[in-house]
Design a protein around this motif. Structure first.
Motif, short mmCIF file in Angstrom:
data_model
loop_
_atom_site.label_atom_id
_atom_site.label_comp_id
_atom_site.label_asym_id
_atom_site.label_seq_id
_atom_site.Cartn_x
_atom_site.Cartn_y
_atom_site.Cartn_z
N GLU A 1 39.08 55.22 39.79
CA GLU A 1 39.40 55.82 38.50
C GLU A 1 38.16 56.02 37.64
O GLU A 1 38.16 56.87 36.74
CB GLU A 1 40.39 54.93 37.73
CG GLU A 1 41.79 54.90 38.33
CD GLU A 1 42.74 54.09 37.46
OE1 GLU A 1 42.25 53.40 36.54
OE2 GLU A 1 43.96 54.15 37.70
N ASP A 2 37.14 55.23 37.86
CA ASP A 2 35.97 55.25 36.99
C ASP A 2 34.74 55.77 37.71
O ASP A 2 34.69 55.82 38.94
CB ASP A 2 35.70 53.84 36.44
CG ASP A 2 35.32 52.87 37.55
OD1 ASP A 2 35.93 52.96 38.65
OD2 ASP A 2 34.43 52.04 37.35
N ALA A 3 33.76 56.16 36.93
CA ALA A 3 32.54 56.73 37.49
C ALA A 3 31.69 55.71 38.22
O ALA A 3 30.86 56.08 39.06
CB ALA A 3 31.72 57.38 36.37
N ASP A 4 31.88 54.42 37.93
CA ASP A 4 31.06 53.37 38.56
C ASP A 4 31.67 52.82 39.84
O ASP A 4 31.12 51.89 40.44
CB ASP A 4 30.86 52.21 37.57
CG ASP A 4 30.05 52.63 36.36
OD1 ASP A 4 29.17 53.50 36.52
OD2 ASP A 4 30.29 52.07 35.27
N HIS A 5 32.83 53.34 40.26
CA HIS A 5 33.51 52.86 41.46
C HIS A 5 33.84 51.37 41.38
O HIS A 5 33.63 50.62 42.31
CB HIS A 5 32.66 53.13 42.71
CG HIS A 5 32.68 54.57 43.14
ND1 HIS A 5 32.30 54.99 44.39
CD2 HIS A 5 33.03 55.71 42.47
CE1 HIS A 5 32.41 56.30 44.48
NE2 HIS A 5 32.85 56.76 43.32
N ARG A 6 34.40 50.96 40.23
CA ARG A 6 34.80 49.55 40.07
C ARG A 6 36.31 49.39 39.92
O ARG A 6 36.83 48.28 40.11
CB ARG A 6 34.11 48.94 38.83
CG ARG A 6 32.60 48.97 38.84
CD ARG A 6 32.01 48.38 40.09
NE ARG A 6 32.36 46.98 40.26
CZ ARG A 6 32.22 46.31 41.41
NH1 ARG A 6 31.77 46.92 42.48
NH2 ARG A 6 32.54 45.04 41.47
N ILE A 7 37.04 50.46 39.59
CA ILE A 7 38.48 50.37 39.38
C ILE A 7 39.18 51.33 40.34
O ILE A 7 38.98 52.54 40.29
CB ILE A 7 38.87 50.71 37.93
CG1 ILE A 7 38.07 49.87 36.94
CG2 ILE A 7 40.37 50.53 37.72
CD1 ILE A 7 38.34 48.38 37.04
N TYR A 8 40.03 50.78 41.23
CA TYR A 8 40.74 51.60 42.19
C TYR A 8 41.87 52.39 41.51
O TYR A 8 42.41 51.98 40.48
CB TYR A 8 41.35 50.74 43.29
CG TYR A 8 40.33 50.00 44.13
CD1 TYR A 8 39.43 50.69 44.93
CD2 TYR A 8 40.29 48.60 44.14
CE1 TYR A 8 38.51 50.01 45.72
CE2 TYR A 8 39.37 47.92 44.92
CZ TYR A 8 38.47 48.63 45.71
OH TYR A 8 37.57 47.96 46.47
N THR A 9 42.27 53.48 42.14
CA THR A 9 43.42 54.23 41.65
C THR A 9 44.71 53.49 42.01
O THR A 9 44.75 52.67 42.94
CB THR A 9 43.48 55.63 42.27
OG1 THR A 9 43.67 55.50 43.69
CG2 THR A 9 42.19 56.40 41.99
N ASP A 10 45.78 53.80 41.29
CA ASP A 10 47.09 53.21 41.59
C ASP A 10 47.52 53.59 43.01
O ASP A 10 48.07 52.77 43.74
CB ASP A 10 48.14 53.69 40.59
CG ASP A 10 47.92 53.12 39.20
OD1 ASP A 10 47.31 52.04 39.09
OD2 ASP A 10 48.36 53.75 38.22
N ALA A 11 47.27 54.83 43.40
CA ALA A 11 47.68 55.29 44.73
C ALA A 11 46.98 54.50 45.83
O ALA A 11 47.59 54.12 46.83
CB ALA A 11 47.40 56.79 44.87
N TRP A 12 45.66 54.26 45.64
CA TRP A 12 44.93 53.50 46.66
C TRP A 12 45.47 52.09 46.76
O TRP A 12 45.66 51.56 47.86
CB TRP A 12 43.43 53.47 46.32
CG TRP A 12 42.58 52.88 47.42
CD1 TRP A 12 41.95 53.55 48.41
CD2 TRP A 12 42.32 51.49 47.64
NE1 TRP A 12 41.30 52.68 49.24
CE2 TRP A 12 41.51 51.40 48.80
CE3 TRP A 12 42.68 50.31 46.99
CZ2 TRP A 12 41.06 50.20 49.30
CZ3 TRP A 12 42.23 49.10 47.51
CH2 TRP A 12 41.43 49.05 48.64
#
Length: 379
Positions: free
Chosen positions: A174-185
Motif C-alpha cells: 500500500e505504501d511507497a516504502d514497501h512496509r504495508i501489505y495490501t488487504d488482498a495480499w
C-alpha cells in the motif's frame, strides 16, 4: 534495570540507561533471533513528541527499535522474562498499562500504578511458568494461526538495489516504502497459510507414534551424554544441543545454543515467539514445514538435552539421525547456514515437506504471488 519505552503506529523504541546497556541488549536480542532495528527520531519528531530544545535527548546509541505487533511483543516479552522492567518514557502521551500485550509501568510521577491482570491461561511446564499472551493459547490452534498483520516483518531495502524486482512487487504494498501489505495480499497469504497448515496436520495424523518414538530413541542414543530434561531451570546458561518433542504431532525439533543464551532461554524463546503472516510459509505453500515457533509451550511434551561447548558442530549430525517426516527444522543446523544460503540461495538450503498426493488435491502447487520461491528481496 528499568528500560523506557516510547511507541508510535510504526515503531516501538526501547531506551536503555547507557550506551553500553543498549549495545548489550541489542546483541542479546539479535543473537537469539529477535528483530532489532536502528532508532531514528523522524517518527517522534513528525508526531511532535520531542519537546522544543530536547532533541539532544534522543541518542540512537542507547535506543533501539523492536518494530510493532508480534515482533515487538516477542522482543519486549523476552526483556521482561530476563528481569527488566518496562516504564513509559516521559515523551509518551497518554501512556497505557501495556504495549503489544506486554505490561509497561506508568512513571510514578503520574500517580498511577500498573495493572497486574492474570493471563487467561497459565501453567508450570518443565519447571518454568508459562502463560498465554497476545490472544494465543498454550497449545497451537487453527483459529489463532495465520492472523493478519499487514506490516512487513522483512528487512528494509530500497528500489535502488533492484529496481526491476521492486517494481514487480509494488502491487502487493500500500505504501511507497514497501512496509504495508495490501488487504488482498494478506487475505491470499492467510488462505495459503491455512491450507498449508491443514496439509501439515494431515501429514502428522498419518504418522505412527511407535515408529516416531523408535526414531527418537535412536537419535537420543546416538548422543552418549544426552539426557531427558524434566526441569529447565537446571539448564539456564548451559550451552549444548536440545531436542523438543511434540508427541501429539509425532514431530521433533533439533536446536543448538551457546552459553550466552543457554538451553533454557532458547526453548523459552520458541514457546513465546510467533511467526508473522509473511513468514509462515517457507518457500512453497505446497511443501512448507510448520515453524517450531508456531507451536505453543504445552505442545512440547518431552525435552532431551546434551551439554556441549561444540553444540553447533553437533547440530547437523543429530538432525541427520531423524527421518525427515518427523522433523520441524526448516533449515540445516550449524553456524554457517546463513552464509551458505547467501552464496547458493535460500531455496537451495531450505528443507521441504513431502506431502505426496495430499498437495495435489489442494491446489497448492503454485506459490503465493509476491511470495514463496520467487525472490522478494535481493540478498
Amino acid at each position: 534495570m528499568e528500560l523506557e519505552i516510547t511507541s508510535t503506529p510504526r515503531e516501538t523504541l526501547v531506551w536503555a540507561p547507557t550506551t553500553q546497556d543498549a549495545a548489550q541488549l541489542r546483541r542479546e536480542l539479535t543473537d537469539t533471533g529477535f528483530l532489532v532495528m536502528d532508532a531514528d527520531p523522524w517518527e517522534l519528531d513528525a508526531l511532535g513528541r520531542i519537546p522544543e530544545g530536547e532533541h539532544h535527548e534522543f541518542d540512537p546509541a542507547r535506543i533501539f527499535n523492536v518494530e510493532i505487533g508480534a515482533e515487538a511483543n516477542a522482543s519486549l516479552q523476552a526483556l521482561v522474562d530476563d528481569g527488566y522492567t518496562l516504564i513509559w518514557h516521559r515523551w509518551q502521551p497518554r501512556p497505557g498499562r501495556g504495549i503489544w500485550g506486554v505490561a509497561v509501568k506508568v512513571p510514578p510521577r503520574r500517580g498511577q500504578r500498573t495493572s497486574t491482570s492474570t493471563p487467561s491461561e497459565s501453567a508450570v511446564h518443565f519447571g518454568l511458568p508459562v502463560r498465554a499472551t497476545r490472544g494465543l493459547r498454550l497449545r497451537m490452534t487453527r483459529d489463532t494461526y495465520a492472523r493478519i498483520n499487514k506490516r512487513s516483518s522483512l528487512d528494509r531495502w530500497s528500489r535502488e538495489r533492484d529496481p526491476e524486482l521492486w517494481d514487480k512487487l509494488d502491487e502487493f504494498y500500500e505504501d511507497a516504502d514497501h512496509r504495508i501489505y495490501t488487504d488482498a495480499w494478506c487475505e491470499e497469504m492467510q488462505t495459503q497459510a491455512l491450507a498449508n497448515f491443514d496439509l501439515n496436520m494431515a501429514h502428522f495424523a498419518s504418522l505412527d507414534h511407535a515408529a516416531f518414538d523408535a526414531a527418537l530413541q535412536r537419535a537420543v542414543k546416538s548422543q552418549r551424554r544426552m539426557v531427558e530434561v524434566t526441569d529447565l531451570t537446571k539448564w539456564d546458561g548451559v550451552a549444548g544441543l536440545y531436542i523438543m518433542v511434540l508427541d501429539e504431532y509425532r514431530q521433533a525439533y533439533v536446536g543448538a545454543t551457546d552459553a550466552f543464551v543457554g538451553i533454557q532461554k532458547r526453548i523459552k524463546q520458541h514457546w513465546s515467539g510467533t511467526k508473522p503472516l509473511d513468514r509462515l510459509i517457507w518457500g512453497d505453500p505446497g511443501t512448507s514445514i510448520l515453524s517450531i515457533d508456531s507451536f505453543r509451550a504445552l505442545d512440547t511434551t518431552r525435552i532431551f538435552a546434551l551439554k556441549s561447548s561444540r553444540s553447533f558442530a553437533g547440530e547437523n549430525p543429530l538432525l541427520d539421525q531423524f527421518p525427515p517426516e518427523y522433523m520441524l527444522n526448516r533449515i540445516p543446523g550449524g553456524r554457517d547456514v546463513a552464509k551458505l544460503a547467501a552464496i547458493v540461495g535460500v531455496d537451495k538450503v531450505m528443507k521441504r515437506r513431502e506431502f505426496s498426493a495430499l498437495s495435489s488435491t489442494t491446489g497448492l502447487g503454485a506459490t503465493v504471488p509476491g511470495f514463496g520461491t520467487e525472490p522478494r528481496r535481493p540478498v
